[in-house]
Design a protein around this motif. Structure first.
Motif, short mmCIF file in Angstrom:
data_model
loop_
_atom_site.label_atom_id
_atom_site.label_comp_id
_atom_site.label_asym_id
_atom_site.label_seq_id
_atom_site.Cartn_x
_atom_site.Cartn_y
_atom_site.Cartn_z
N ARG A 82 -22.95 -45.71 5.26
CA ARG A 82 -22.05 -45.13 6.26
C ARG A 82 -22.76 -45.08 7.62
O ARG A 82 -22.17 -45.39 8.65
CB ARG A 82 -21.61 -43.73 5.81
N ARG A 83 -24.05 -44.71 7.61
CA ARG A 83 -24.78 -44.59 8.88
C ARG A 83 -24.98 -45.96 9.53
O ARG A 83 -24.93 -46.10 10.75
CB ARG A 83 -26.10 -43.86 8.68
N ARG A 84 -25.21 -46.98 8.70
CA ARG A 84 -25.35 -48.33 9.29
C ARG A 84 -24.06 -48.74 10.00
O ARG A 84 -24.09 -49.30 11.10
CB ARG A 84 -25.72 -49.36 8.21
N ILE A 85 -22.90 -48.45 9.35
CA ILE A 85 -21.61 -48.76 10.00
C ILE A 85 -21.50 -47.96 11.31
O ILE A 85 -21.11 -48.49 12.35
CB ILE A 85 -20.42 -48.41 9.05
N GLY A 86 -21.89 -46.69 11.27
CA GLY A 86 -21.83 -45.85 12.46
C GLY A 86 -22.73 -46.37 13.57
O GLY A 86 -22.38 -46.31 14.76
N PHE A 87 -23.88 -46.90 13.19
CA PHE A 87 -24.84 -47.48 14.15
C PHE A 87 -24.17 -48.63 14.90
O PHE A 87 -24.18 -48.71 16.13
CB PHE A 87 -26.05 -47.97 13.34
N THR A 88 -23.52 -49.51 14.10
CA THR A 88 -22.82 -50.65 14.70
C THR A 88 -21.67 -50.18 15.60
O THR A 88 -21.50 -50.67 16.72
CB THR A 88 -22.28 -51.55 13.57
N LEU A 89 -20.90 -49.20 15.11
CA LEU A 89 -19.73 -48.76 15.89
C LEU A 89 -20.14 -48.04 17.17
O LEU A 89 -19.49 -48.18 18.21
CB LEU A 89 -18.84 -47.85 15.03
N THR A 90 -21.26 -47.30 17.13
CA THR A 90 -21.73 -46.61 18.34
C THR A 90 -22.16 -47.65 19.38
O THR A 90 -21.84 -47.55 20.57
CB THR A 90 -22.92 -45.67 18.00
N HIS A 91 -22.87 -48.68 18.91
CA HIS A 91 -23.28 -49.76 19.82
C HIS A 91 -22.05 -50.45 20.42
O HIS A 91 -22.02 -50.73 21.63
CB HIS A 91 -24.16 -50.75 19.05
N GLN A 92 -21.06 -50.73 19.59
CA GLN A 92 -19.85 -51.40 20.09
C GLN A 92 -19.15 -50.54 21.14
O GLN A 92 -18.65 -51.06 22.14
CB GLN A 92 -18.87 -51.73 18.94
N MET A 105 -20.62 -48.53 23.16
CA MET A 105 -21.42 -48.67 24.38
C MET A 105 -21.19 -50.03 25.05
O MET A 105 -21.19 -50.13 26.28
CB MET A 105 -22.91 -48.45 24.09
N LEU A 106 -20.99 -51.05 24.23
CA LEU A 106 -20.71 -52.38 24.83
C LEU A 106 -19.37 -52.36 25.57
O LEU A 106 -19.22 -53.00 26.61
CB LEU A 106 -20.70 -53.47 23.75
N ARG A 107 -18.40 -51.59 25.04
CA ARG A 107 -17.10 -51.51 25.73
C ARG A 107 -17.27 -50.79 27.08
O ARG A 107 -16.69 -51.21 28.09
CB ARG A 107 -16.06 -50.81 24.86
N ALA A 108 -18.08 -49.72 27.08
CA ALA A 108 -18.34 -49.03 28.36
C ALA A 108 -19.04 -49.99 29.32
O ALA A 108 -18.67 -50.11 30.50
CB ALA A 108 -19.21 -47.79 28.12
#
Ligand code: ATP
Ligand code: IP8
Length: 262
Positions: free
Chosen positions: A74-84, A86-89
């Protein structure tokens, strides 16, 4: 070289809807930078605001990668989603800067730095240096990080600046926030400190309650002040209001209104 940190409180309402972005404010900041570029080189760092912080909190990224497979997945998925997030910002920043004719170029923080407990232990600055030589404006951001101690963590934009200041020795570092500078109490209650000696920061930290908003995972104003004390060893440091037109230009030209760390 001037490093500008555009805080999450400037470009978004951190307590507001997820991923809200104040494009007019960011266009205004870009316009002020465009007024000085290319006479000065800039590195821009933006914070997480309503993009990175809610995701990082939701997935507990600061707790690192746990041993059991299910929680780690779950945390790995969260890591990816948090980065994404930030990429949108970051894409919104690049669009706003390009609209003001600045050659802003996105540099992904999590591919540039490795941390240990959230502090940079390794950074590959070759691309950033080359971009500066070619007169681009590198744009980095607070992001997730691969962390030697915890597996994964969050790297605050403020921490990135400490590392860049040590390595690149910019002439100035300007932190943009949604208040006029650093106060000796809560903004609106405490007094604005116009000149703050870097050796007075630890006393000030003791006096402050050290929270900004409930969604901030990187320590709010206190983390910023701790980093500023280190950055001030290498450069001039300003804390100013990024929502008021003209304040950034003032700090760049040397007669800014806000807090100057001495
Ligand atoms: P982000 O971390 O998302 O990039 P930011 O860089 O804008 O955000 P915050 O971490 O939100 O910065 O810290 C700035 C906030 O801290 C301001 O919005 C201000 O209201 C709050 N704050 C709390 N105490 C103080 C203080 N003593 N002086 C100045 N600001 C303070
Ligand atoms: O707002 C935080 O960076 P900061 C980045 O500069 C994330 O502290 C992903 C929360």
């Amino acid at each position: 070289m001037i490093i500008v940190k555009i805080g999450g409180s400037v470009f978004s309402d951190k307590a507001g809807a997820p991923e809200n972005f104040n494009v007019e404010t960011v266009r205004g900041i870009a316009k002020e930078i465009a007024g000085v570029y290319p006479d000065a080189d800039f590195i821009i760092i933006h914070g997480g605001g309503s993009f990175g912080h809610p995701e990082a909190k939701k997935y507990g990224i600061r707790e690192g990668l746990p041993a059991d497979w299910e929680s780690a997945s779950r945390r790995r998925i969260g890591f990816t989603l948090t980065h994404q997030a930030m990429l949108r910002a970051n894409a919104k920043f690049i669009n706003a800067f390009v609209a003001e004719n600045l050659p802003a170029f996105s540099v992904s923080t999590s591919s540039t730095f490795i941390t240990e407990n959230g502090k940079v232990t390794y950074g590959d600055l070759e691309v950033i240096k080359r971009l500066l030589e070619l007169r681009f404006v590198p744009v980095l951001f607070g992001d997730v990080s691969l962390d030697l101690a915890k597996g994964v963590d969050i790297l605050s934009g403020d921490q990135i600046i400490t590392y860049l200041a040590k390595m690149l020795k910019p002439e100035k570092v300007v932190f943009l926030m949604d208040v006029d500078g650093v106060y000796d109490g809560r903004p609106g209650v405490g007094k604005l400190i116009q000149n703050l000696k870097h050796d007075e920061i630890s006393d000030l930290l003791d006096r402050l309650s050290c929270t900004s908003t409930g969604t901030d995972v990187t320590g709010g104003i206190c983390n910023k002040l701790r980093e500023a004390a280190k950055i001030a060893e290498h450069s001039e440091v300003w804390f100013i209001n990024g929502k008021i037109p003209g304040r950034l230009s003032g700090a760049i030209l040397g007669d800014g209104f806000g807090t100057r760390i001495l």
